[in-house]
Each structure stands twice: as C-alpha cells, then as structure tokens.
Design a protein around this motif. Structure first.
Motif, PDB file in Angstrom:
ATOM      1  N   GLY A  49     -43.981   2.548 -77.554  1.00 57.06           N
ATOM      2  CA  GLY A  49     -43.310   2.862 -78.808  1.00 57.06           C
ATOM      3  C   GLY A  49     -41.983   2.128 -78.947  1.00 57.06           C
ATOM      4  N   GLN A  50     -41.246   2.020 -77.858  1.00 54.87           N
ATOM      5  CA  GLN A  50     -39.979   1.288 -77.902  1.00 54.87           C
ATOM      6  C   GLN A  50     -40.213  -0.206 -78.104  1.00 54.87           C
ATOM      7  N   LEU A  51     -41.258  -0.725 -77.499  1.00 50.05           N
ATOM      8  CA  LEU A  51     -41.570  -2.152 -77.670  1.00 50.05           C
ATOM      9  C   LEU A  51     -41.982  -2.461 -79.105  1.00 50.05           C
ATOM     10  N   ILE A  52     -42.758  -1.566 -79.709  1.00 53.22           N
ATOM     11  CA  ILE A  52     -43.234  -1.788 -81.070  1.00 53.22           C
ATOM     12  C   ILE A  52     -42.172  -1.402 -82.099  1.00 53.22           C
ATOM     13  N   GLY A  53     -41.343  -0.434 -81.770  1.00 54.27           N
ATOM     14  CA  GLY A  53     -40.298  -0.006 -82.694  1.00 54.27           C
ATOM     15  C   GLY A  53     -40.576   1.348 -83.334  1.00 54.27           C
ATOM     16  N   ILE A  54     -41.568   2.064 -82.830  1.00 48.92           N
ATOM     17  CA  ILE A  54     -41.877   3.403 -83.369  1.00 48.92           C
ATOM     18  C   ILE A  54     -41.832   4.432 -82.246  1.00 48.92           C
ATOM     19  N   GLY A  55     -40.837   4.340 -81.408  1.00 47.11           N
ATOM     20  CA  GLY A  55     -40.751   5.154 -80.199  1.00 47.11           C
ATOM     21  C   GLY A  55     -40.809   6.643 -80.428  1.00 47.11           C
ATOM     22  N   VAL A  56     -40.045   7.142 -81.374  1.00 49.45           N
ATOM     23  CA  VAL A  56     -39.981   8.581 -81.612  1.00 49.45           C
ATOM     24  C   VAL A  56     -41.318   9.105 -82.122  1.00 49.45           C
ATOM     25  N   TYR A  57     -41.925   8.404 -83.055  1.00 50.00           N
ATOM     26  CA  TYR A  57     -43.173   8.875 -83.650  1.00 50.00           C
ATOM     27  C   TYR A  57     -44.325   8.824 -82.652  1.00 50.00           C
ATOM     28  N   ALA A  58     -44.400   7.754 -81.899  1.00 51.38           N
ATOM     29  CA  ALA A  58     -45.481   7.632 -80.911  1.00 51.38           C
ATOM     30  C   ALA A  58     -45.340   8.691 -79.821  1.00 51.38           C
ATOM     31  N   THR A  59     -44.130   8.855 -79.322  1.00 53.70           N
ATOM     32  CA  THR A  59     -43.894   9.826 -78.256  1.00 53.70           C
ATOM     33  C   THR A  59     -44.161  11.247 -78.729  1.00 53.70           C
ATOM     34  N   ALA A  60     -43.687  11.578 -79.909  1.00 52.84           N
ATOM     35  CA  ALA A  60     -43.899  12.933 -80.435  1.00 52.84           C
ATOM     36  C   ALA A  60     -45.372  13.199 -80.716  1.00 52.84           C
ATOM     37  N   THR A  61     -46.093  12.205 -81.222  1.00 51.64           N
ATOM     38  CA  THR A  61     -47.513  12.380 -81.503  1.00 51.64           C
ATOM     39  C   THR A  61     -48.299  12.630 -80.220  1.00 51.64           C
ATOM     40  N   VAL A  62     -48.050  11.821 -79.209  1.00 51.92           N
ATOM     41  CA  VAL A  62     -48.760  11.994 -77.938  1.00 51.92           C
ATOM     42  C   VAL A  62     -48.365  13.313 -77.285  1.00 51.92           C
ATOM     43  N   THR A  63     -47.117  13.709 -77.411  1.00 51.96           N
ATOM     44  CA  THR A  63     -46.672  14.978 -76.825  1.00 51.96           C
ATOM     45  C   THR A  63     -47.360  16.170 -77.491  1.00 51.96           C
ATOM     46  N   VAL A  64     -47.500  16.151 -78.807  1.00 50.85           N
ATOM     47  CA  VAL A  64     -48.171  17.251 -79.514  1.00 50.85           C
ATOM     48  C   VAL A  64     -49.640  17.328 -79.090  1.00 50.85           C
ATOM     49  N   ILE A  65     -50.304  16.190 -79.019  1.00 49.05           N
ATOM     50  CA  ILE A  65     -51.714  16.174 -78.625  1.00 49.05           C
ATOM     51  C   ILE A  65     -51.884  16.665 -77.189  1.00 49.05           C
ATOM     52  N   ALA A  66     -51.056  16.142 -76.283  1.00 42.84           N
ATOM     53  CA  ALA A  66     -51.161  16.531 -74.875  1.00 42.84           C
ATOM     54  C   ALA A  66     -50.837  18.008 -74.671  1.00 42.84           C
ATOM     55  N   SER A  67     -49.828  18.504 -75.377  1.00 42.30           N
ATOM     56  CA  SER A  67     -49.461  19.913 -75.201  1.00 42.30           C
ATOM     57  C   SER A  67     -50.552  20.844 -75.716  1.00 42.30           C
ATOM     58  N   SER A  68     -51.244  20.450 -76.770  1.00 47.77           N
ATOM     59  CA  SER A  68     -52.354  21.271 -77.275  1.00 47.77           C
ATOM     60  C   SER A  68     -53.484  21.335 -76.261  1.00 47.77           C
TER      61      SER A  68
END
Length: 87
Positions: A49-68
C-alpha cells in the motif's frame, strides 16, 4: 465516504463468515495458521500500500477482512468448547 465503505465491507465479511461461504481451505485451516496468515497479509498490505500510494485503505481493508475471519474461527472454537468437544 471511506467510513461507509468499511462498514459495508465489515457487514459483507461477517455474512460470508457466518454462512461459511469462505473457501474450504480457509475453513479447514487451524486457528494458529489463520492468525499467522492474517499478520503476514496485513504486513504485506502495509508495504504494498505504501509503494502504490494507498497504504491506509489497503491496510484497513485487509485488517477488516482478517479480523472477521479470526472472529469467526474463535466463535466456532468456543461453540465446540461449550458442547464439550476437545479443541
């Protein structure tokens, strides 16, 4: 707008987990491997996400999926313990 996206994603993930509509490989995976896979996925999302420039959105999306998925696994283990099964 992103808050609405995350709320919608959370609801969709919870429905998929509760109805066991996940891939069979994830459903059969042991809890410790799900935890390990989740940590690796979140770390990978942070880096990519940091490399592409969407770090917050990518991290939050994966975190929501993983936590579920993790919450569903813990819930199923707890139900097995309540029934007296060995976990």
């Amino acid at each position: 707008m992103s808050f609405i996206y995350y709320i919608g994603l959370f609801f969709i993930c919870q429905i998929l987990v509760e109805k066991k509509m996940l891939p069979e490989k994830i459903l059969a995976m042991r809890l410790r491997y799900v935890l390990l896979f989740s940590l690796v996925a979140i770390a990978l999302a942070m880096v990519l996400g940091q490399l592409i420039g969407i770090g917050v959105y990518a991290t939050a999306t994966v975190t929501v999926i993983a936590s579920s998925i993790i919450a569903g696994k813990y819930r199923s283990k707890f139900e097995d313990m309540e029934r007296g099964k060995r976990v």
